[in-house]
Motif scaffolding. Structure first.
Motif, mmCIF file in Angstrom:
data_model
loop_
_atom_site.group_PDB
_atom_site.id
_atom_site.type_symbol
_atom_site.label_atom_id
_atom_site.label_comp_id
_atom_site.label_asym_id
_atom_site.label_seq_id
_atom_site.Cartn_x
_atom_site.Cartn_y
_atom_site.Cartn_z
ATOM 1 N N CYS A 6 -61.728 0.118 60.115
ATOM 2 C CA CYS A 6 -62.025 -1.573 60.594
ATOM 3 C C CYS A 6 -60.732 -2.187 59.813
ATOM 4 N N GLU A 7 -60.391 -1.691 58.511
ATOM 5 C CA GLU A 7 -59.321 -2.519 57.958
ATOM 6 C C GLU A 7 -58.169 -2.525 58.823
ATOM 7 N N TYR A 8 -57.906 -1.120 59.080
ATOM 8 C CA TYR A 8 -56.656 -0.925 59.939
ATOM 9 C C TYR A 8 -56.704 -1.547 61.132
ATOM 10 N N GLY A 9 -58.082 -1.676 61.831
ATOM 11 C CA GLY A 9 -58.025 -2.404 63.170
ATOM 12 C C GLY A 9 -57.905 -3.624 63.276
ATOM 13 N N ILE A 10 -58.174 -4.328 62.239
ATOM 14 C CA ILE A 10 -58.019 -5.868 62.027
ATOM 15 C C ILE A 10 -56.359 -6.262 61.686
ATOM 16 N N ARG A 11 -55.819 -5.323 60.799
ATOM 17 C CA ARG A 11 -54.506 -5.426 60.615
ATOM 18 C C ARG A 11 -53.731 -5.210 61.921
ATOM 19 N N ALA A 12 -54.025 -4.162 62.548
ATOM 20 C CA ALA A 12 -53.303 -3.909 63.995
ATOM 21 C C ALA A 12 -53.448 -5.036 64.832
ATOM 22 N N SER A 13 -54.601 -5.411 64.696
ATOM 23 C CA SER A 13 -55.125 -6.382 66.073
ATOM 24 C C SER A 13 -54.093 -7.764 65.825
ATOM 25 N N VAL A 26 -45.797 -3.917 71.610
ATOM 26 C CA VAL A 26 -45.393 -2.550 70.643
ATOM 27 C C VAL A 26 -46.181 -1.452 70.592
ATOM 28 N N GLY A 27 -45.396 -0.547 70.400
ATOM 29 C CA GLY A 27 -45.800 0.920 70.450
ATOM 30 C C GLY A 27 -46.601 1.382 69.353
ATOM 31 N N ILE A 28 -47.351 2.638 69.463
ATOM 32 C CA ILE A 28 -48.177 3.189 68.387
ATOM 33 C C ILE A 28 -47.512 3.356 67.192
ATOM 34 N N LYS A 29 -46.219 3.695 67.319
ATOM 35 C CA LYS A 29 -45.302 4.215 65.949
ATOM 36 C C LYS A 29 -45.116 2.938 65.131
ATOM 37 N N ASP A 30 -44.985 1.752 65.717
ATOM 38 C CA ASP A 30 -44.564 0.559 65.369
ATOM 39 C C ASP A 30 -45.696 0.012 64.829
ATOM 40 N N VAL A 31 -46.957 0.081 65.248
ATOM 41 C CA VAL A 31 -48.223 -0.340 64.768
ATOM 42 C C VAL A 31 -48.607 0.315 63.519
ATOM 43 N N ALA A 32 -48.503 1.901 63.510
ATOM 44 C CA ALA A 32 -48.813 2.440 62.410
ATOM 45 C C ALA A 32 -48.154 2.236 61.202
ATOM 46 N N LYS A 33 -46.702 1.935 61.620
ATOM 47 C CA LYS A 33 -45.945 1.845 60.325
ATOM 48 C C LYS A 33 -46.225 0.318 59.682
ATOM 49 N N GLU A 34 -46.347 -0.629 60.617
ATOM 50 C CA GLU A 34 -46.380 -2.076 60.314
ATOM 51 C C GLU A 34 -47.780 -1.991 59.436
ATOM 52 N N ILE A 35 -48.953 -1.317 59.771
ATOM 53 C CA ILE A 35 -50.167 -1.474 59.021
ATOM 54 C C ILE A 35 -50.394 -0.440 58.162
ATOM 55 N N ASP A 36 -49.153 0.441 57.877
ATOM 56 C CA ASP A 36 -49.329 1.510 56.692
ATOM 57 C C ASP A 36 -50.470 2.625 57.095
ATOM 58 N N PRO A 38 -51.719 6.181 58.900
ATOM 59 C CA PRO A 38 -51.159 7.269 59.672
ATOM 60 C C PRO A 38 -51.149 7.520 61.186
ATOM 61 N N GLU A 39 -50.286 7.741 62.088
ATOM 62 C CA GLU A 39 -50.113 7.550 63.505
ATOM 63 C C GLU A 39 -51.396 8.086 64.096
ATOM 64 N N PRO A 40 -51.893 9.397 63.874
ATOM 65 C CA PRO A 40 -53.105 9.961 64.642
ATOM 66 C C PRO A 40 -54.291 8.949 64.501
ATOM 67 N N PHE A 41 -54.552 8.662 63.356
ATOM 68 C CA PHE A 41 -55.561 7.653 62.921
ATOM 69 C C PHE A 41 -55.492 6.195 63.707
ATOM 70 N N THR A 42 -54.323 5.756 63.562
ATOM 71 C CA THR A 42 -53.915 4.362 64.240
ATOM 72 C C THR A 42 -54.293 4.544 65.739
ATOM 73 N N ALA A 43 -53.951 5.632 66.286
ATOM 74 C CA ALA A 43 -54.109 5.988 67.838
ATOM 75 C C ALA A 43 -55.367 5.904 68.047
ATOM 76 N N LYS A 44 -56.419 6.496 67.229
ATOM 77 C CA LYS A 44 -58.108 6.375 67.683
ATOM 78 C C LYS A 44 -58.257 5.177 67.652
ATOM 79 N N ILE A 45 -57.910 4.300 66.339
ATOM 80 C CA ILE A 45 -58.398 2.834 66.342
ATOM 81 C C ILE A 45 -57.839 2.154 67.597
ATOM 82 N N MET A 46 -56.719 2.268 67.808
ATOM 83 C CA MET A 46 -56.204 1.473 69.020
ATOM 84 C C MET A 46 -57.204 1.839 70.371
ATOM 85 N N GLN A 47 -57.456 3.196 70.534
ATOM 86 C CA GLN A 47 -58.319 3.514 71.697
ATOM 87 C C GLN A 47 -59.660 2.495 71.611
#
Length: 149
Positions: A6-13, A26-36, A38-47
């Motif tokens: 949820c923390e990552y989801g808020i930051r990503a949003s 923005v692409g998944i790599k940029d989102v993952a990098k910006e919110i610090d 992991p890319e696979p975890f970020t992808a699940k959150i973005m889904q």
């Protein structure tokens, strides 16, 4: 208080809304990098955020994640929290008991009830736009600065 997802989801949003206001997807790599995150975890959150209708996703060249100008004004923080963590944070017991109520309270029930009510009020009134504008203006930040920065 919130799950890591949820923390990552808020930051990503917030990050995506900030970039969307500049007309940038923005692409998944940029989102993952910006919110610090992991890319696979970020992808699940973005889904989750995409399926919930909070974030828009488009594939292919020029694709990526974005939030429309109209949506960013109406999306409340509670929608992001509900999509990822559900409503237990502002309805559940402060120490995780399955049965906790006014009639059968846990040791922190009365104090935690006040905190839950304040949290619910903040989540309900705060828009994604407010948070994105704060980041864009420099009043808020999404990343911890390195000591050298």
């Amino acid at each position: 208080m919130f799950s890591k997802a949820c923390e990552y989801g808020i930051r990503a949003s917030i990050f995506i809304a900030t970039k969307s206001s500049q007309g940038i997807r923005v692409g998944i790599k940029d989102v993952a990098k910006e919110i610090d995150s992991p890319e696979p975890f970020t992808a699940k959150i973005m889904q989750i955020l995409t399926k919930s209708g909070i974030i828009d996703s488009s594939k292919g060249v020029g694709g990526g994640f974005e939030v429309s100008n109209d949506a960013v004004k109406s999306i409340k923080l509670i929608q992001i929290v509900d999509a990822i963590d559900g409503d237990n944070i502002y309805k559940g017991c402060g120490i995780g008991l399955k049965e906790c109520s006014e009639i059968h309270p846990c040791p922190v029930h009365n104090e935690f009830k006040q905190i839950r009510e304040l949290l619910l009020a903040m989540l309900t009134k705060t828009t994604l736009q407010e948070l994105a504008l704060g980041v864009k203006s420099g009043d808020f930040f999404l990343k911890t600065l390195n000591k050298s920065e």
